[in-house]
Design an enzyme around this catalytic site. Structure first.
Site, short mmCIF file in Angstrom:
data_model
loop_
_atom_site.label_atom_id
_atom_site.label_comp_id
_atom_site.label_asym_id
_atom_site.label_seq_id
_atom_site.Cartn_x
_atom_site.Cartn_y
_atom_site.Cartn_z
N ALA A 59 -54.79 76.53 -78.14
CA ALA A 59 -55.01 77.13 -76.82
C ALA A 59 -56.20 78.09 -76.85
CB ALA A 59 -53.75 77.88 -76.39
N ARG A 74 -35.27 73.75 -74.61
CA ARG A 74 -34.00 74.11 -75.27
C ARG A 74 -33.20 72.90 -75.71
NH1 ARG A 74 -31.69 79.08 -72.06
NH2 ARG A 74 -29.90 77.75 -71.62
N ASP A 79 -35.76 81.88 -78.75
CA ASP A 79 -36.69 83.01 -78.57
C ASP A 79 -37.17 83.64 -79.88
OD1 ASP A 79 -36.57 82.73 -75.88
OD2 ASP A 79 -35.10 84.31 -75.55
N ARG A 122 -16.76 71.98 -91.93
CA ARG A 122 -16.56 71.23 -93.19
C ARG A 122 -16.52 72.14 -94.40
NH1 ARG A 122 -19.32 65.41 -91.85
NH2 ARG A 122 -17.71 64.85 -90.34
O1 F6P Z 1 -32.56 80.81 -74.79
C1 F6P Z 1 -33.39 81.90 -74.48
C2 F6P Z 1 -34.01 81.71 -73.14
O2 F6P Z 1 -34.61 80.47 -73.21
C3 F6P Z 1 -35.03 82.70 -72.65
O3 F6P Z 1 -36.30 82.55 -73.17
C4 F6P Z 1 -34.97 82.46 -71.17
O4 F6P Z 1 -35.47 83.49 -70.43
C5 F6P Z 1 -33.52 82.26 -70.94
O5 F6P Z 1 -33.03 81.69 -72.14
C6 F6P Z 1 -33.19 81.44 -69.76
O6 F6P Z 1 -31.89 80.96 -69.87
P1 F6P Z 1 -30.98 80.50 -68.65
O7 F6P Z 1 -31.84 79.70 -67.76
O8 F6P Z 1 -29.92 79.71 -69.32
O9 F6P Z 1 -30.49 81.75 -68.03
#
Ligand code: F6P
Ligand code: ADP
Length: 321
Positions: A186, A254, A127, A25
């Site tokens: 934790a 994620r 990450d 946009r």
């Molecule tokens: O997005 C980063 C991440 O989540 C890392 O922490 C993790 O090791 C990796 O991706 C795993 O990704 P995939 O399972 O897609 O290979």
């Protein structure tokens, strides 16, 4: 510029769609078209994708994942893969490229800049390991997901007097884990950046039990030298007071709708990356510095690694009294 390319690459992260919308946009506002490549650098190398108009990014501001899809593409790390990507950009008439992705994807962007392609990077990876920005897209959303999950585990842990070993994402980076330690209360976090022995973990958990805590959380990054299963076995064999259980949060971290923080950051970064690119800046990434955005050179981003959140490990320990 009349047309720019756009690609999402590497691990998906909440906020990628919000950033796509902002790029499309804000380019549209300047009369510039956007060609979206599909499936990360694989689609770029093959010239596979479609033009994305302002109306095509309706109803994505709140969606996780990426509407362009993403992929890992080893070929992009080779000179021939990069040459194909440059050819494809020329073929579709893209005068520049916006890359939304993690540290690997930004290395790909920097490699294309070396071939003369004007590139802009937007940092996106849960990450938070990208140098040059305090926060990458997706980090805040992932932390909120982790927090919600651990709050739920806390109910069971307290009701049953259990220790939970919780695995968070982070193959090389302990950021999510270290921050989760503080915000979830934790006892201990175990991260790839720091060695810890099973005996030490056992002593810390046992001490929590002796102090009368009804539950105990140890949060462990997937890439740490000790994994949740071996810690669980150690605690079980040595009878440290609690019954122990393992929970691996996995890829739920994620996914999901981007948080308010990520939507705002993605919208700002998308708009700023586009305006900088259209005004002639090349080979840069938009980073967050305090409350402000600033362009940083991709050469620096690619040469360095971000500070992880390990400085928060001590805070977790101190507050777990
Ligand atoms: O997005 C980063 C991440 O989540 C890392 O922490 C993790 O090791 C990796 O991706 C795993 O990704 P995939 O399972 O897609 O290979
Ligand atoms: P992320 O971008 O989330 O860190 P990866 O590290 O898997 O994810 O990188 C994503 C993609 O970026 C890789 O599949 C590859 O196509 C490209 N890439 C990674 N490293 C390089 C590199 N050194 N040079 C060129 N491209 C790279």
């Amino acid at each position: 510029m009349r047309r720019v390319g756009l690609v999402t690459s590497g691990g998906d992260a909440p906020g990628m769609n919000t950033a796509i919308r902002a790029v499309v946009r804000s380019a549209d506002a300047e009369g510039v078209a956007v060609f979206g490549f599909e499936d990360g650098y694989s689609g770029l190398i093959e010239g596979r994708g479609r033009e994305i108009a302002a109306r095509d990014v309706g109803d994505v501001v709140h969606r996780g994942g990426t509407m362009l899809r993403t992929a890992r593409c080893p070929e992009m790390a080779t000179p021939s893969g990069q040459a194909k990507a440059v050819e494809a950009l020329n073929r579709v008439g893209a005068d520049g490229l916006v890359v939304i992705g993690g540290d690997g994807s930004l290395k790909g962007a920097h490699a294309l800049a070396a071939h003369g392609v004007p590139v802009a990077g937007i940092p996106a990876s849960i990450d938070n390991d990208i140098w040059g920005t305090q926060m990458s897209l997706g980090v805040d959303s992932a932390l909120n997901t982790i927090m919600e999950a651990i709050d739920k585990l806390r109910d069971t842990a307290s009701s049953h007097k259990r220790a939970f070993l919780i695995e968070t994402m982070g193959r090389d980076s302990g950021y999510l884990t270290a921050m989760a330690g503080v915000i979830c209360g934790a006892e201990l976090v175990v991260v790839p950046e720091h060695e810890v022995s099973l005996v030490e973990v056992g002593e810390i958990v046992e001490s929590a039990h002796e102090r009368g805590k009804p539950h105990c959380f140890v949060i462990v990054a997937e890439g740490a030298s000790r994994n949740v299963d071996e810690i669980c076995e150690h605690l079980t064999v040595h009878g440290i007071g609690y019954e122990a259980r393992v929970t691996k949060l996995g890829h739920v971290q994620r996914g999901g709708s981007p948080s308010a923080f990520d939507r705002l950051l993605a919208s700002r970064m998308g708009a700023r990356a586009t305006s900088e690119l259209l005004s002639g800046r090349v080979d840069f990434m938009i980073g967050l510095d305090g409350a402000e955005l600033q362009p940083v050179d991709l050469a620096d981003v690619c040469a360095r690694t971000a500070q992880s959140g390990v400085r928060f490990m001590e805070l977790t320990r101190m507050l777990a009294r």
